[in-house]
Design an enzyme around this catalytic site. Sequence first.
Site, PDB file in Angstrom:
ATOM      1  CG  HIS A 119      50.020  54.794  21.848  1.00 26.49           C
ATOM      2  ND1 HIS A 119      49.829  56.196  21.805  1.00 26.49           N
ATOM      3  CD2 HIS A 119      50.005  54.325  20.596  1.00 26.49           C
ATOM      4  CE1 HIS A 119      49.699  56.571  20.343  1.00 26.49           C
ATOM      5  NE2 HIS A 119      49.723  55.209  19.782  1.00 26.49           N
ATOM      6  CG  ASN A 393      42.519  35.336  33.412  1.00 22.63           C
ATOM      7  OD1 ASN A 393      43.276  34.427  32.510  1.00 22.63           O
ATOM      8  ND2 ASN A 393      42.946  36.484  33.073  1.00 22.63           N
ATOM      9  CG  HIS A 403      49.572  29.255  37.825  1.00 20.79           C
ATOM     10  ND1 HIS A 403      49.752  28.800  36.535  1.00 20.79           N
ATOM     11  CD2 HIS A 403      48.213  29.104  38.535  1.00 20.79           C
ATOM     12  CE1 HIS A 403      48.571  28.240  36.054  1.00 20.79           C
ATOM     13  NE2 HIS A 403      47.541  28.209  37.124  1.00 20.79           N
ATOM     14  CE1 TYR A 411      42.728  21.368  39.866  1.00 25.56           C
ATOM     15  CE2 TYR A 411      43.917  20.941  37.987  1.00 25.56           C
ATOM     16  CZ  TYR A 411      42.818  21.030  38.560  1.00 25.56           C
ATOM     17  OH  TYR A 411      41.575  20.853  37.839  1.00 25.56           O
ATOM     18  CB  SER A 434      48.649  29.864  47.363  1.00 31.12           C
ATOM     19  OG  SER A 434      48.949  31.170  47.032  1.00 31.12           O
ATOM     20  CG  HIS A 438      50.807  34.514  49.498  1.00 26.68           C
ATOM     21  ND1 HIS A 438      50.415  33.593  48.817  1.00 26.68           N
ATOM     22  CD2 HIS A 438      51.102  35.735  48.698  1.00 26.68           C
ATOM     23  CE1 HIS A 438      50.874  33.788  47.514  1.00 26.68           C
ATOM     24  NE2 HIS A 438      51.056  35.163  47.447  1.00 26.68           N
TER      25      HIS A 438
END
Length: 526
Positions: A119, A393, A403, A411, A434, A438
């Site tokens: 599928h 998320n 990440h 972090y 980030s 970008h």
Amino acid sequence: MEPGGARLRLQRTEGPGGEREHQPCRDGNTETHRAPDLVKWTRHMEAVKAQLLEQAQGQLRELLDRAMWEAIQSYPSQDKPPPLPPPDSLSRTQEPSLGKQKVFIIRKSLLDELMEVQHFRTIYHMFIAGLCVFIISTLAIDFIDEGRLLLEFDLLIFSFGQLPLALVTWVPMFLSTLLAPYQALRLWARPGARGTWTLGAGLGCALLAAHALVLCALPVHVAVEHQLPPASRCVLVFEQVRFLMKSYSFLREAVPGTLRARRGEGIQAPSFSSYLYFLFCPTLIYRETYPRTPYIRWNYVAKNFAQALGCVLYACFILGRLCVPVFANMSREPFSTRALVLSILHATLPGIFMLLLIFFAFLHCWLNAFAEMLRFGDRMFYRDWWNSTSFSNYYRTWNVVVHDWLYSYVYQDGLWLLGAQARGVAMLGVFLVSAVAHEYIFCFVLGFFYPVMLILFLVIGGMLNFMMHDQHTGPAWNVLMWTMLFLGQGIQVSLYCQEWYARRHCPLPQTTFWGLVTPRSWSCHT
């Protein structure tokens, strides 16, 4: 009482026509002709159960073996482990203990697993059919307008112009990244008197400064001096950012152990071969060893490179058929809010197509091809971001490679420096780094400063990250997430295309700083 305990008796039942017929049956609830089938089915289900348990045990055994192998590889080579420091002697030269560490295991990419389902392969075939439709429409339009059947790749040829110059520029960038960080680490790890070590440490810092200067200045100088087109600039800026992130990861992971080794704690310095492998393998987190696959599937490598090339052609057809005709002459028309809104809505479809093509071409095809050639085992370069019901998320699962780097070195190190209570500040630091990266990439590739990505990523994306958090679940939130992605891609494609053509239709009579940073599309309507 009849012997045997199983008396055969006649039972009257109604047939289809209302007639009653006599059927023999035994005592109990199971009919005689169904009993063998039930026994066979029970045995079959027991066999399936045993097979599933065996497979689960095998996978669990393989996972535990891999974890134990990594633990053995990372164990110190001395007969006894290094002594643990007292709790109050933690210094800035030691690794932070907050948060979790990246663990590499052998696993396939998610799309490779989904491609085994018929599928999902049909959806893949639908995208290929869309490429065929673009090719057919291009041939038909060329035949009607010019009377010939010929595919022209003017946009592709323009975008990759001067590619050999970009590849030549890559060589000193790579050599600088290969030699400077490793030699600086060797100078820092060299034992000796304090004065000698200070001199070596200063020389190592000078090497790193020269390395940073080469990576930051050389590609910018070549791109501006030779007016490289967008795709050739992409090669330079992606390699520039990749080398900077890999250099930082190598030093961040190796320096604490190197400084402890100077104090005689029995920790070996990283090998040059492991660093060379790290520069090419598809991860931004340095480890001395990685899980490896047993062999290379060259047909899989060729397939992924062919799919990446197909995505590039697909993107050229989308830009040439859906974007260029709309935005090429937009700056020559009077400005109106209606035209701006319609252009953004028109750009949502090509924008989301470009997003999917970039994801599939780079995060799946390109990284998997290099992972296969290097037998790199951990292929989790992304997760199921398309099922996200929150932007937090989505940011975690869209690009796992980047990440992991941001989580480990922005972090977690932010929490280590500021304290565990400063989680909000550390998260804002991740968004800031980030967003700036970008925006720098967009500015480098397009050749002008227009902070659309910076605003969308830092302001809008930051707000959505806190508003659409992980507690929101359900299909409605997934629909909302996709709607915001469609609109965001439409805004980017529309505004950047308008600015691209405005800077060509309305060149500056005199180059000034404010002229370079002010959007030309706001005033260019001739």
